[in-house]
Design a protein around this motif. Structure first.
Motif, PDB file in Angstrom:
ATOM      1  N   HIS A  38       0.809  -1.216   0.000  1.00  0.00           N
ATOM      2  CA  HIS A  38       0.000   0.000   0.000  1.00  0.00           C
ATOM      3  C   HIS A  38       0.842   1.266   0.000  1.00  0.00           C
ATOM      4  O   HIS A  38       0.309   2.379  -0.053  1.00  0.00           O
ATOM      5  CB  HIS A  38      -0.965  -0.007   1.185  1.00  0.00           C
ATOM      6  CG  HIS A  38      -2.129  -0.940   0.967  1.00  0.00           C
ATOM      7  ND1 HIS A  38      -2.105  -2.255   1.354  1.00  0.00           N
ATOM      8  CD2 HIS A  38      -3.324  -0.752   0.352  1.00  0.00           C
ATOM      9  CE1 HIS A  38      -3.240  -2.840   1.010  1.00  0.00           C
ATOM     10  NE2 HIS A  38      -4.004  -1.941   0.407  1.00  0.00           N
ATOM     11  N   THR A  39       2.153   1.125   0.076  1.00  0.00           N
ATOM     12  CA  THR A  39       3.077   2.248  -0.030  1.00  0.00           C
ATOM     13  C   THR A  39       4.180   1.828  -0.984  1.00  0.00           C
ATOM     14  O   THR A  39       4.770   0.757  -0.807  1.00  0.00           O
ATOM     15  CB  THR A  39       3.695   2.589   1.346  1.00  0.00           C
ATOM     16  OG1 THR A  39       2.676   2.589   2.342  1.00  0.00           O
ATOM     17  CG2 THR A  39       4.391   3.938   1.312  1.00  0.00           C
ATOM     18  N   TYR A  40       4.486   2.637  -1.983  1.00  0.00           N
ATOM     19  CA  TYR A  40       5.495   2.233  -2.962  1.00  0.00           C
ATOM     20  C   TYR A  40       6.851   1.993  -2.310  1.00  0.00           C
ATOM     21  O   TYR A  40       7.596   1.096  -2.716  1.00  0.00           O
ATOM     22  CB  TYR A  40       5.601   3.281  -4.076  1.00  0.00           C
ATOM     23  CG  TYR A  40       4.433   3.228  -5.028  1.00  0.00           C
ATOM     24  CD1 TYR A  40       4.230   2.118  -5.840  1.00  0.00           C
ATOM     25  CD2 TYR A  40       3.517   4.279  -5.114  1.00  0.00           C
ATOM     26  CE1 TYR A  40       3.147   2.048  -6.716  1.00  0.00           C
ATOM     27  CE2 TYR A  40       2.434   4.223  -5.981  1.00  0.00           C
ATOM     28  CZ  TYR A  40       2.254   3.102  -6.777  1.00  0.00           C
ATOM     29  OH  TYR A  40       1.176   3.036  -7.626  1.00  0.00           O
TER      30      TYR A  40
ATOM     31  N   ARG B  33       7.385   0.626   0.386  1.00  0.00           N
ATOM     32  CA  ARG B  33       7.378  -0.671   1.057  1.00  0.00           C
ATOM     33  C   ARG B  33       7.354  -1.834   0.052  1.00  0.00           C
ATOM     34  O   ARG B  33       7.261  -2.992   0.453  1.00  0.00           O
ATOM     35  CB  ARG B  33       6.158  -0.792   1.966  1.00  0.00           C
ATOM     36  CG  ARG B  33       6.192   0.092   3.209  1.00  0.00           C
ATOM     37  CD  ARG B  33       4.966  -0.177   4.082  1.00  0.00           C
ATOM     38  NE  ARG B  33       5.075   0.434   5.391  1.00  0.00           N
ATOM     39  CZ  ARG B  33       4.497   1.576   5.755  1.00  0.00           C
ATOM     40  NH1 ARG B  33       3.764   2.248   4.875  1.00  0.00           N
ATOM     41  NH2 ARG B  33       4.636   2.046   6.976  1.00  0.00           N
TER      42      ARG B  33
ATOM     43  N   ASN C 134      -2.662  11.670   6.779  1.00  0.00           N
ATOM     44  CA  ASN C 134      -1.472  11.415   5.974  1.00  0.00           C
ATOM     45  C   ASN C 134      -0.689  12.693   5.742  1.00  0.00           C
ATOM     46  O   ASN C 134      -1.258  13.792   5.744  1.00  0.00           O
ATOM     47  CB  ASN C 134      -1.864  10.832   4.604  1.00  0.00           C
ATOM     48  CG  ASN C 134      -2.624   9.543   4.731  1.00  0.00           C
ATOM     49  OD1 ASN C 134      -2.090   8.547   5.173  1.00  0.00           O
ATOM     50  ND2 ASN C 134      -3.896   9.568   4.339  1.00  0.00           N
TER      51      ASN C 134
ATOM     52  N   VAL D 217       1.496  12.809  -2.537  1.00  0.00           N
ATOM     53  CA  VAL D 217       0.976  11.898  -3.566  1.00  0.00           C
ATOM     54  C   VAL D 217       0.097  12.642  -4.560  1.00  0.00           C
ATOM     55  O   VAL D 217      -0.351  12.061  -5.549  1.00  0.00           O
ATOM     56  CB  VAL D 217       0.156  10.742  -2.933  1.00  0.00           C
ATOM     57  CG1 VAL D 217       0.988   9.955  -1.948  1.00  0.00           C
ATOM     58  CG2 VAL D 217      -1.119  11.265  -2.267  1.00  0.00           C
TER      59      VAL D 217
END
Length: 450
Positions: A23-25, A27, A118, A149
Motif C-alpha cells: 500500500h506504499t510504494y 514498502r 497522511n 501523492v
C-alpha cells in the motif's frame, strides 16, 4: 541465509489483490532483493518478526514514523484507554483541544493547527491555502525527494501518468540564486521545502535568505517537517535552524506509527479555512478520521515521552555509533570509497557505489541481500530510541560480513555471481521494469493454509 518461503507466497498473493503488492510504494518488494522481501507479523522495540519466524533488527522504522520503538507501552496504553470510550463522533471532542494545545506549545510561530491522517493531506492543504491567500497558482519546490501523492508534486516526477501539467517549478536546495530565478519568472504562491534532509544541512544564511526572498516576492514559506519533526527536534527543524515559516506540515513520528498529520501556521492564513473570516473560504482540511481519538491520544503520549525521556539523544547516539562502526570496517577493508554511511545520525543512509564510484542499484541490492539474510532489515540506517548498544553491535558485525562480500564484488568489477535475482529499482519510476512482476496466476493458497 534465511528461509522466505511463506513471505514469498504471501507477497505473490498481495500482487493479485493490491496494485504493486504493497500500500506504499516505498514498502514494495521491488525495494528489496528478489525473493527476500519479508512479510512482517509483529514488532517490539527495534525488532520485527516475519511470517517465516525470522527476527530482524529493523531500521527505517515505519518509513521514519516510529521513533520510540514498536509497541512503545506508554503510547499503546494511552490509545487503549482512549478508544475504549469511542473512536469517532459527530462533534469535536475535548481531546482535539488538548492535542492542539500540546502541538502549539511545541511549534514556534504556529498560531493554529489542523489534524489529518497522511502527510499528503497536510502538504496539499498547505498548497491550497497558499494559492488562496496569494491569488497565485505557481508553486516553487526544492529538489528534494518527496512532498505529496497529489498532482502538484507527483506531476513533477517520472511516475506522472494520468496527471495534467502542473504549475510547479523546482529550485536547487542551498542555491538562493536558483530560487530567485524562479520567483522572478512568475508570481509564486509558496516556496515548499524541507529545511534540511538526512544528506543536506542548510548552508550558513540559506534558510534566512529563503525567508527574505519569500517576503520580497510575496510568497508564503512552507516547511515540510514530516521527517525533521520529532527527529531533528520535537519542535522541528524550524526550531533547530531558527527560521519560522508561514505554514508547516507534520506527520510520521507525531504518533509513533499511529496515523496522524498536521498543518500548522500563522493565524492570518489558517483562519481562511475557518468561520472567522469575511474572505472566500478555503476548503482547508475536512476528514472523517482526522480527529479520531486513538491517534490524538498517541500524539499526546508522544509529546509526554519527548518531554521526559530525550529520545532524540538516544537516536543520535545509536546512529553515530553505527555510522562510525560501519565506516571503520569499510575503510579497513579498503572499500571506504564505495560503501559509506552518511547523514544526520538519527536519519542516516548507506551509499553504495560501483568500482567506478557511481551510485549503483546493483551494489545496493548486494548489500541489502547480505544484511537481510543475516537479520538486519532496512533500506537505510534510520534509528529509533529503542535501538540498544546490543542492536548496534550486532548490526556492525553483520555489516562486516556484508562488506566482505561487497569487497569481492568491487574486486571483480561487478556483482555477477553474488546477487541472486534482479536489482532493486527506484520506487518512483515510469515503468514497472526492471522489476516487472509476471502476471501468470500462481495458486499459493495451499502453501499458506495447508
Amino acid at each position: 541465509m534465511r528461509d522466505f518461503h511463506r513471505s514469498n507466497a504471501i507477497q505473490e498473493q498481495l500482487h493479485d489483490v493490491v496494485p504493486g503488492g504493497a500500500h506504499t510504494y516505498a514498502r514494495g518488494a521491488d525495494q528489496y532483493p528478489e525473493s527476500m522481501a519479508p512479510v512482517l507479523v509483529r514488532g517490539s522495540g527495534s525488532h520485527v518478526w516475519d511470517c517465516d519466524g525470522n527476527e530482524y533488527v529493523e531500521y527505517g522504522m515505519g518509513l521514519r514514523s516510529v521513533t520510540l520503538g514498536h509497541g512503545y507501552q506508554p503510547v499503546v496504553e494511552a490509545v487503549a484507554r482512549t478508544i475504549a470510550d469511542g473512536v469517532n463522533f459527530s462533534r469535536p471532542t475535548e481531546l482535539e483541544l488538548l492535542a492542539a494545545q500540546d502541538f502549539l506549545r511545541l511549534v514556534p510561530g504556529a498560531d493554529m493547527v489542523k489534524f489529518a491522517k497522511n502527510g499528503s493531506d497536510a502538504t496539499t492543504a498547505a498548497v491550497r491555502l497558499a494559492r488562496a491567500a496569494t491569488g497565485r497558482e505557481f508553486i516553487a519546490i526544492s529538489d528534494q525527494p518527496f512532498f505529496s501523492v497529489d498532482d502538484w508534486f507527483i506531476g513533477t516526477t517520472a511516475m506522472n501518468a494520468g496527471i495534467p501539467p502542473t504549475a510547479t517549478a523546482r529550485f536547487r536546495y542551498n542555491d538562493l540564486e536558483s530560487l530567485a530565478t524562479v520567483l522572478r519568472a512568475q508570481p509564486v504562491a509558496c516556496v515548499f521545502m524541507e529545511a534540511a534532509t538526512a544528506l543536506a544541512e542548510p548552508a550558513p544564511g540559506f534558510l534566512e535568505g529563503v525567508r527574505a526572498l519569500c517576503d520580497q516576492h510575496g510568497a508564503l514559506l512552507v516547511f515540510d517537517e514530516m521527517i525533521t519533526g520529532f527527529r531533528w527536534s520535537a519542535r522541528g527543524a524550524q526550531q533547530v535552524y531558527g527560521v519560522t515559516p508561514d505554514l508547516s506540515c507534520w506527520g510520521k513520528a507525531m504518533g509513533n506509527g499511529f496515523p496522524i498529520s498536521a498543518l500548522a501556521g500563522k493565524r492570518e492564513y489558517m483562519e481562511l479555512g475557518g468561520l472567522r473570516t469575511d474572505a472566500e473560504r478555503v476548503f482547508l482540511l475536512s476528514t472523517t478520521h482526522g480527529p479520531e481519538t486513538g491517534s490524538l491520544a498517541a500524539f499526546r503520549a508522544v509529546v509526554r515521552a519527548y518531554a521526559t525521556t530525550d529520545p532524540i539523544a538516544r537516536m543520535e547516539r545509536a546512529g553515530r555509533r553505527l555510522a562510525e562502526g560501519v565506516n571503520a570496517i569499510a575503510a579497513e577493508l579498503g572499500i571506504g570509497d564505495y560503501l559509506q554511511v552518511v547523514g544526520r545520525p538519527s536519519c542516516s543512509v548507506f551509499l553504495t557505489k560501483d568500482p567506478e564510484g557511481r551510485p549503483s542499484q546493483e551494489f545496493r541490492t548486494l548489500f541489502l541481500q547480505e544484511l537481510v539474510g543475516r537479520g538486519v532489515l532496512g533500506q537505510s540506517f534510520v534509528t529509533s530510541a529503542a535501538h540498544t548498544d546490543a542492536d548496534i553491535d550486532l548490526t556492525i558485525e553483520v555489516c562486516r560480513e556484508a562488506a566482505t562480500v561487497y569487497r569481492r564484488a568491487v574486486a571483480q568489477g561487478g556483482v555477477e555471481g553474488l546477487v541472486k535475482g534482479r536489482a532493486v529499482a527506484p520506487a518512483l519510476r515510469r515503468f514497472a521494469a526492471p522489476r516487472r512482476v509476471a502476471t501468470t496466476p500462481i495458486d499459493v493458497a495451499h502453501m499458506l493454509y495447508s
